[in-house]
Design a protein around this motif. Structure first.
Motif, PDB file in Angstrom:
ATOM      1  N   GLY A 301       0.679  -1.360  -0.011  1.00 22.33           N
ATOM      2  CA  GLY A 301      -0.077  -0.034   0.091  1.00 22.33           C
ATOM      3  C   GLY A 301       0.981   1.099  -0.078  1.00 22.33           C
ATOM      4  N   ASN A 302       2.298   1.205   0.228  1.00 27.87           N
ATOM      5  CA  ASN A 302       3.064   2.364   0.147  1.00 27.87           C
ATOM      6  C   ASN A 302       3.267   2.871  -1.286  1.00 27.87           C
ATOM      7  N   VAL A 303       3.313   4.160  -1.493  1.00 25.99           N
ATOM      8  CA  VAL A 303       3.617   4.726  -2.941  1.00 25.99           C
ATOM      9  C   VAL A 303       5.005   5.711  -2.876  1.00 25.99           C
ATOM     10  N   GLN A 304       5.803   5.173  -3.443  1.00 23.91           N
ATOM     11  CA  GLN A 304       7.235   5.886  -3.401  1.00 23.91           C
ATOM     12  C   GLN A 304       7.131   6.720  -4.713  1.00 23.91           C
ATOM     13  N   TYR A 305       7.695   7.994  -4.593  1.00 22.20           N
ATOM     14  CA  TYR A 305       7.725   8.962  -5.846  1.00 22.20           C
ATOM     15  C   TYR A 305       9.395   9.073  -6.077  1.00 22.20           C
ATOM     16  N   TYR A 306       9.708   9.210  -7.247  1.00 25.23           N
ATOM     17  CA  TYR A 306      11.182   9.561  -7.668  1.00 25.23           C
ATOM     18  C   TYR A 306      11.338  10.573  -8.479  1.00 25.23           C
ATOM     19  N   GLU A 307      12.691  11.336  -8.618  1.00 26.81           N
ATOM     20  CA  GLU A 307      12.824  12.388  -9.354  1.00 26.81           C
ATOM     21  C   GLU A 307      14.253  11.775  -9.948  1.00 26.81           C
ATOM     22  N   GLY A 308      14.717  12.464 -11.016  1.00 28.67           N
ATOM     23  CA  GLY A 308      16.069  12.235 -11.595  1.00 28.67           C
ATOM     24  C   GLY A 308      16.193  11.508 -12.846  1.00 28.67           C
ATOM     25  N   GLU A 309      17.233  11.555 -13.560  1.00 26.95           N
ATOM     26  CA  GLU A 309      17.205  11.055 -14.677  1.00 26.95           C
ATOM     27  C   GLU A 309      17.268   9.405 -14.951  1.00 26.95           C
ATOM     28  N   GLN A 310      17.196   8.795 -15.927  1.00 26.43           N
ATOM     29  CA  GLN A 310      17.156   7.331 -15.960  1.00 26.43           C
ATOM     30  C   GLN A 310      18.788   6.987 -15.423  1.00 26.43           C
ATOM     31  N   GLY A 311      18.474   5.680 -14.229  1.00 32.54           N
ATOM     32  CA  GLY A 311      19.591   5.411 -13.870  1.00 32.54           C
ATOM     33  C   GLY A 311      20.060   6.044 -12.502  1.00 32.54           C
ATOM     34  N   ALA A 312      19.671   7.312 -12.605  1.00 36.93           N
ATOM     35  CA  ALA A 312      19.929   7.846 -11.090  1.00 36.93           C
ATOM     36  C   ALA A 312      18.599   8.454 -10.405  1.00 36.93           C
ATOM     37  N   GLU A 313      17.538   7.701 -10.680  1.00 38.03           N
ATOM     38  CA  GLU A 313      16.378   7.983  -9.944  1.00 38.03           C
ATOM     39  C   GLU A 313      16.550   7.861  -8.383  1.00 38.03           C
TER      40      GLU A 313
END
Length: 361
Positions: A301-313
């Motif tokens: 049920g947890n949701v993670q959000y990412y930022e950054g370019e491919q391979g460095a998220e």
């Protein structure tokens, strides 16, 4: 105490006389058997040595016509009382040519085998003159075409196979004479196209490629579109949508249970979602070959959000199942909690050094 071969013969005659010979002579004898009828008779008389010939790769015993010869010999040895009414009636009916000991289905199966050769048709005509196979050559020089047909006495029957001698291409047919339909096309490189449909409307339904991959098609003749591609090992299955010539990849089932979803036109498909075996789902954004993870919904049920370019998220925020929101900072693999907003409105701040590597999953 061991018994001599002679003593054993006097007490109980062996059923396999060749078994008395030294093993090194067995293959020499088998190599000298060159008629298919003799190969079949030899194998029935000594199944052990017939199996040895097969496993040793002897040409005659591995030719598809060997199976025809075995069927023929077994049919001839079948007692008259055990024959079907149809075969019994055929045997009793007067005819200028004796009834065929072979059936049409056996001959069709042989002709459909890619290893079959017209060089053996004289043998078929000798053992089964009432029903055999014939081959006719058409066309000039290097463009000659070999037409294989059923042969009923002096009458040519249905077409079974057409081969282009120069390039090795062969087309296989099913159906009665005048209504033959194409069912399979084999190219010299090993590509096999399977077709279905009535005569004149045959459509490609499956193509087996030389590397072992198999492509599946849907649609009428001339507008068949690829809908699925199964890789050689069977562990990867690609599903496609779109009209012929514009089929685009929409889903790929990968080894281990992962499923990848794509969007975009043919040649520019980009991954937008990945379903993992543990129930987690990752979402992506970006153009083809530059897709980056932007969100992952976990099975808990947890949701993670990412930022950054491919391979460095890097994880920047986690929304927990209970409504709490965890804010993170730091590079990929070194994200740390800096603030947690609880569902009741409370906010807790964290010391940078104390929370390193403590990103919730």
């Amino acid at each position: 105490m061991s018994r001599s071969p002679r003593a054993r013969t006097e007490e109980a005659p062996p059923t396999d006389w060749l078994g008395e010979l030294p093993p090194e002579l067995h293959l020499r004898i088998l190599e000298g058997v060159d008629d298919f009828s003799d190969c079949a008779a030899f194998s029935l008389a000594s199944p052990r040595l017939g199996l040895l010939a097969l496993r040793s790769g002897l040409v005659r015993f591995n030719d598809p016509l060997f199976a025809v010869a075995m069927r023929l010999l077994l049919a001839q040895r079948t007692p008259a009382l055990r024959r079907s009414p149809r075969l019994a009636a055929a045997a009793a009916a007067p005819a200028a040519i004796p009834p065929s000991p072979l059936t049409e289905s056996i001959l069709r199966k042989y002709a459909a085998d890619r290893r079959a050769s017209a060089d053996h048709f004289p043998w078929l005509a000798r053992v089964s003159p009432a029903l055999c196979l014939s081959s006719e050559l058409d066309g000039p020089g290097d463009n000659r075409i070999a037409n294989w047909r059923l042969q009923r006495g002096d009458e040519s029957g249905a077409r079974l196979r057409v081969g282009l001698l120069r390039c090795g291409f062969a087309m296989f047919f099913e159906g009665e004479r005048g209504a033959e339909r194409r069912v399979r096309a084999v190219s010299a490189d090993g590509t096999v196209v399977h077709l279905k449909g009535e005569r004149g409307a045959e459509r490609n339904v499956r193509t087996e490629l030389p590397d072992g991959s198999v492509a599946y098609y849907e649609g009428d003749q001339g507008v068949e579109r690829m809908v699925r591609m199964v890789h050689a090992d069977g562990s990867t299955v690609v599903h496609l949508e779109g009209e012929r010539g514009a089929e685009r990849m929409v889903r790929t089932e990968m080894p281990g249970g992962m499923v990848k979803y794509c969007e975009g036109e043919k040649g520019a498909e980009k991954m937008v979602r990945m379903e993992l075996p543990n129930g987690n789902v990752q979402y992506y954004e970006g153009e083809q070959d530059a897709e980056r993870v932007v969100r992952m919904e976990s099975a808990n049920g947890n949701v993670q959000y990412y930022e950054g370019e491919q391979g460095a998220e890097r994880v920047v925020r986690v929304v927990l199942a209970d409504g709490a929101v965890v804010h993170c900072e730091g590079e990929q693999g070194a994200e740390r909690k800096v603030r947690v907003e609880f569902a009741n409105g409370n906010v807790q701040y964290y010391d940078v050094m104390a929370t390193a590597g403590s990103t919730p999953q």
